[in-house]
Design a protein around this motif. Sequence first.
Motif, short mmCIF file in Angstrom:
data_model
loop_
_atom_site.label_atom_id
_atom_site.label_comp_id
_atom_site.label_asym_id
_atom_site.label_seq_id
_atom_site.Cartn_x
_atom_site.Cartn_y
_atom_site.Cartn_z
N TYR B 300 0.83 -1.20 0.00
CA TYR B 300 0.00 0.00 0.00
C TYR B 300 0.87 1.25 0.00
CZ TYR B 300 -3.25 3.60 1.73
OH TYR B 300 -3.98 4.74 1.90
N ASN B 301 1.89 1.24 0.87
CA ASN B 301 2.77 2.41 0.96
C ASN B 301 3.50 2.64 -0.36
OD1 ASN B 301 2.00 2.86 3.56
ND2 ASN B 301 3.81 1.85 4.48
N GLY B 302 3.93 1.55 -0.99
CA GLY B 302 4.60 1.66 -2.28
C GLY B 302 3.66 2.23 -3.34
N GLY B 303 2.40 1.79 -3.29
CA GLY B 303 1.39 2.28 -4.24
C GLY B 303 1.19 3.77 -4.11
N LEU B 304 1.28 4.27 -2.87
CA LEU B 304 1.09 5.70 -2.64
C LEU B 304 2.18 6.50 -3.34
CD1 LEU B 304 0.23 5.73 1.18
CD2 LEU B 304 -1.34 6.23 -0.70
N GLN B 305 3.41 6.01 -3.26
CA GLN B 305 4.53 6.70 -3.90
C GLN B 305 4.33 6.74 -5.41
OE1 GLN B 305 6.64 8.45 -2.19
NE2 GLN B 305 5.62 7.67 -0.35
N LEU B 306 3.85 5.60 -5.91
CA LEU B 306 3.58 5.50 -7.35
C LEU B 306 2.49 6.49 -7.77
CD1 LEU B 306 4.69 3.74 -9.65
CD2 LEU B 306 2.79 2.15 -9.25
N ALA B 307 1.42 6.56 -6.93
CA ALA B 307 0.31 7.46 -7.24
C ALA B 307 0.78 8.92 -7.22
CB ALA B 307 -0.82 7.26 -6.22
N ALA B 308 1.67 9.21 -6.28
CA ALA B 308 2.20 10.57 -6.20
C ALA B 308 3.06 10.89 -7.42
CB ALA B 308 3.00 10.75 -4.92
N ALA B 309 3.86 9.92 -7.80
CA ALA B 309 4.73 10.10 -8.97
C ALA B 309 3.91 10.32 -10.23
CB ALA B 309 5.65 8.89 -9.13
N ASN B 310 2.72 9.73 -10.25
CA ASN B 310 1.85 9.88 -11.41
C ASN B 310 0.88 11.05 -11.28
OD1 ASN B 310 2.23 7.53 -13.44
ND2 ASN B 310 2.34 6.57 -11.41
N GLY B 311 1.04 11.82 -10.22
CA GLY B 311 0.22 13.03 -10.06
C GLY B 311 -1.20 12.76 -9.61
N LEU B 312 -1.49 11.53 -9.19
CA LEU B 312 -2.85 11.25 -8.71
C LEU B 312 -3.11 11.89 -7.34
CD1 LEU B 312 -3.08 7.48 -9.72
CD2 LEU B 312 -4.32 9.39 -10.77
N ILE B 313 -2.09 11.91 -6.55
CA ILE B 313 -2.16 12.59 -5.25
C ILE B 313 -0.87 13.40 -5.07
CG2 ILE B 313 -3.68 10.92 -4.11
CD1 ILE B 313 -1.17 9.66 -2.86
N THR B 314 -0.91 14.34 -4.13
CA THR B 314 0.31 15.11 -3.90
C THR B 314 1.27 14.30 -3.05
OG1 THR B 314 -0.54 16.04 -1.85
CG2 THR B 314 -1.03 17.26 -3.88
N ALA B 315 2.49 14.74 -3.04
CA ALA B 315 3.49 14.08 -2.20
C ALA B 315 3.11 14.22 -0.73
CB ALA B 315 4.87 14.68 -2.45
N THR B 316 2.50 15.35 -0.39
CA THR B 316 2.08 15.58 1.00
C THR B 316 1.03 14.55 1.39
OG1 THR B 316 2.41 17.93 0.57
CG2 THR B 316 1.20 17.33 2.58
N GLU B 317 0.07 14.34 0.47
CA GLU B 317 -0.98 13.36 0.79
C GLU B 317 -0.41 11.95 0.88
OE1 GLU B 317 -4.69 13.70 -1.34
OE2 GLU B 317 -5.31 11.69 -0.74
N ALA B 318 0.54 11.66 0.02
CA ALA B 318 1.18 10.34 0.06
C ALA B 318 1.83 10.13 1.42
CB ALA B 318 2.22 10.22 -1.05
N ALA B 319 2.47 11.17 1.91
CA ALA B 319 3.10 11.05 3.23
C ALA B 319 2.05 10.89 4.33
CB ALA B 319 3.96 12.30 3.50
N GLN B 320 0.95 11.68 4.16
CA GLN B 320 -0.13 11.62 5.15
C GLN B 320 -0.75 10.23 5.21
OE1 GLN B 320 -3.51 13.94 3.94
NE2 GLN B 320 -4.58 13.72 5.90
N ARG B 321 -0.78 9.56 4.04
CA ARG B 321 -1.46 8.26 3.97
C ARG B 321 -0.54 7.10 4.28
NH1 ARG B 321 -5.60 8.87 -1.17
NH2 ARG B 321 -5.91 6.66 -0.72
N THR B 322 0.74 7.35 4.35
CA THR B 322 1.70 6.27 4.58
C THR B 322 1.51 5.67 5.97
OG1 THR B 322 3.29 7.30 3.10
CG2 THR B 322 4.15 5.68 4.68
N ILE B 323 1.46 4.35 6.01
CA ILE B 323 1.17 3.67 7.27
C ILE B 323 2.45 3.10 7.86
CG2 ILE B 323 0.03 1.60 8.21
CD1 ILE B 323 -2.28 2.41 6.18
N ASN B 324 2.66 3.44 9.13
CA ASN B 324 3.89 3.02 9.78
C ASN B 324 3.64 2.78 11.27
OD1 ASN B 324 6.63 2.52 10.24
ND2 ASN B 324 6.93 4.66 10.89
N PHE B 325 3.84 1.52 11.67
CA PHE B 325 3.69 1.17 13.09
C PHE B 325 5.07 1.06 13.72
CE2 PHE B 325 -0.42 -0.07 11.46
CZ PHE B 325 -1.28 0.22 12.51
N SER B 326 5.14 1.32 15.00
CA SER B 326 6.41 1.18 15.70
C SER B 326 6.13 0.66 17.11
CB SER B 326 7.14 2.52 15.76
OG SER B 326 6.30 3.48 16.38
N ALA B 327 7.18 0.30 17.81
CA ALA B 327 7.01 -0.20 19.17
C ALA B 327 6.41 0.90 20.04
CB ALA B 327 8.36 -0.65 19.74
#
Lengths: 416, 505
Positions: B300-327
């Motif tokens: 999913y995260n990789g897809g977001l980068q691709l979508a941003a690269a293709n102008g479907l979403i902004t880079a900001t939105e891609a970052a906002q949508r990126t999912i990251n869990f941590s301890a």
Amino acid sequence: MNKIKVFVVLCLISTFAYAGGYRVSTQSNKQLAMGHTGVAVVNSADVLFFNPAGIVHLENKLNISAGGFGVFSDVKFQNEDFGTFSETDSPTGTPVYLYATYKVTEDFAVGLGVYTPYGSNVTWPTDWSGSHLVNEIELSAIFIQPTLSYQLFDSVSIGGGPILAIGGVNFNRNASRTLTDEEGDRSNIEIDDTGITAWGWSAGLMFTPDDRFTLGINYRSLIDVESTEGTATFSDFPTSTLTPANGETGFTATLPLPAELTVGVSYKWDKLLLAFDYNRAMWSEYNSLDLEFGNGATSINPRNYKDSSTWRLGAQYTATEKLTVRAGYYFDESPVQSGYFAPETPRNDSNGYTFGLSYQVSPKLSIDGSILYLKFKEITESYDFFSDTGSPVPAPFEGTYKSSAFIAGLGITYSM
Amino acid sequence: MKKLNIKLIPLFIASIAILSCEEDFDNDIQDGGVYTAGEADFSKYVTVGNSLTAGYADGSLYLNGQLNSYPNIIAGQMQFAGGGEFNQPLVNDNTGGMLANGVQILPNRLVLASDGMGAPAGPARYTGAAPTTDIINKVTGPLNNFGVPGARVFHLAAPGYGSLSGVNTGTANPYYARFSSSETSTVIGDATAANATFFTLWIGNNDILGYATSGGAGVDNNELNIVDPAMQGENSITNNLVFGGVYQQLVAGLMANGAKGALVNIPDVTSIPYFTTVPPNPIPLDGPTAAFVNSNYAQYNGGLQLAAANGLITATEAAQRTINFSAGQNFVVMVDNDLTDISGSPIPLPNWRQTTSNDLIVFTAAGVLGTLADPSNPASVIGVGVPLTNQQVLTTTEQARVTNAQQSYNATIEALAAANGLAYVDARASLSQVATTGVPFNGGLLTSTYATGGGFSLDGVHPTARGYAFTANVIIDAINAQYGATLPKVDIGAYSTIQLSDTVQ
């Protein structure tokens, strides 16, 4: 004009503050009429209560007196900040007494007294704003006192005896300010115990240097009434394991009936007798009313009473051979300290005005009547030691109290 | 004998004098005159509003809730200063719930159940007694409380809102149907006919609350510019112009006979535990689990980068949508309908993101967060492997719509209060204080913490009796200030909070 002056003066006197825990000073009609003085007054068998050393001074061989009172009391409460108000609807209290003395020899007498020196009867409207402290309380204690009295020297007599106290208590209050069952009925705890027995003693000394002057000292010991066999009834608690279950359980509690020291003098001048008594009641014994219930619940209620004094003045005038009139006044200092003013014994300092008379029906029998009007000043006070379950912050119960009590009694005195 | 009489006379006079000393308080509050109405006339107090005015609590309208409604509390204090009778459309019982022709149409009240071992478990519907209030048994007699649970501003002026037949078809309100004067009456019409000398009006909460509690499931009629009162759909935000227009009409109606009154503004949704009980980062994970979960989102995260690269979403939105869990504590995965919808694009990604500290997860999500959506699939933990729905989170975008409307409503209310010389009650500020610092009272601190704070009932939205008592005090303060009255406030510590019971489903 004079009438108005008297009125104003008396109302001013009564603006001194105010009265005494659950002690009820109604142990003799004759003496109540004289401001309940009596530690140095030898009038009748009643002296057995006031000073056991006095019964040997009674002229007749056999002396019996008995009587009772109606106590009509009323307490009003209001809180101006919140617009809350309540008034007690207490049942009429009926303290009684019976004394009998018998002179065995000229310097030795025996006697038996039965009297009710402690009691409290306060009934607030159920669920009133202070119902988490008390809805209703009824305390009673009967004292039975066998007594011996001996004329030690010409001018000194002593006397004393053990006291068997039989007490009872009924106390009802809500579990908290807000806890209810599912229907909104306030959760309630009532404790009840009767026939509790405890022992104490009374001892006295009377000094009579001449025919006119008498000095008396009396001490009555502390009696701790320990309740262990009574029942506590929990009702209208919700069906939840977060609260105690409804039903009956046991409880333990101790209520002190404090020691009391009285010193007094009387002076006789022709037909007039004047008496002065000073009482000191050791109320500081009453630190806390701690209830431990059989179901594990506890209720700790700090009281922190202080020792308190009462100053009594009385006069007796033998108007005719048949009629004796009496009047008196006393100032009764409350043992309740500021911040500990709980509505179960809403007593501040009081002024007592007494009046009475005896009518000699026959040489052996007289009828004694007395009235007491207890005047309390309006007082704004609080009880600061209640907290809701789980709250770290106390919830003082504050308001203005106005109490009054009127007592009327009737008795007979028989001698032969 | 004569001598004796002379001696007795002073004693007799003294006794009489003592007995005639006044035994009442110097300042007896029952005598009248201690509290005053100022310029106001409290002889006929009428109140109009929604569930808050009705005394609704614990997800239900039940008898003790109504008896502790803020208008009933205020009316009780008004009786010290010329206030008259105050009649409410009381229900029959403390079970709550509502019947229509014998069939239950609304649920019983909530109580706090225990786990059976002396620890609290959670809210549950009370089952100790069957509901007995049936809307077909109309309330008769004069009323003072016209609070209708669920009402929005325009409902109060809508004919037929209290139609019994309309309840069946979903066009009318069962609470109003119980006491409406006719099938075509309006709430404001009935209230106006009561001829108030004094009124309070608190309406507008539901005009944003339905949208908020549904996690923004409805529409914002301000964005869509829908100004027809009849077109403000369910769970929508009422258009500001609609609010202002109808509100003005309500005030005019209530003041028609020269009555004075108080207008109450709309509190913040962030003041209520429904939105503040579940933290935005409720998911505890250890390092290895977080790494495992992240690996599942790599695609999913990789897809977001691709979508941003293709102008479907902004880079900001891609970052906002990126999912990251941590301890540690983690923000949950959710569906956000306000993200750019690229599900139909050549890179079809769902509208997912992780919550931020400013998102509000609704109270009802607490029961499902961390549980398995599919019991046989250990990776289907809701909030981690399976996202929360759009309805379970009030996002910052949605909050902005709510706040915009709320501020407009409150400006309207304040302006109308000022223009008409009415008391303006800043309930927003007062409830915000409850939610932030808490409000000290005799015996504790009133907060909006769920179940234990004392301010809010078990539905997380409506106050407890104590919360209503606090509200009554706030309104009394405003009335006293506006009209120079001296109504006493109530001791809120004497009012109950939540009901305990294990007699539940």
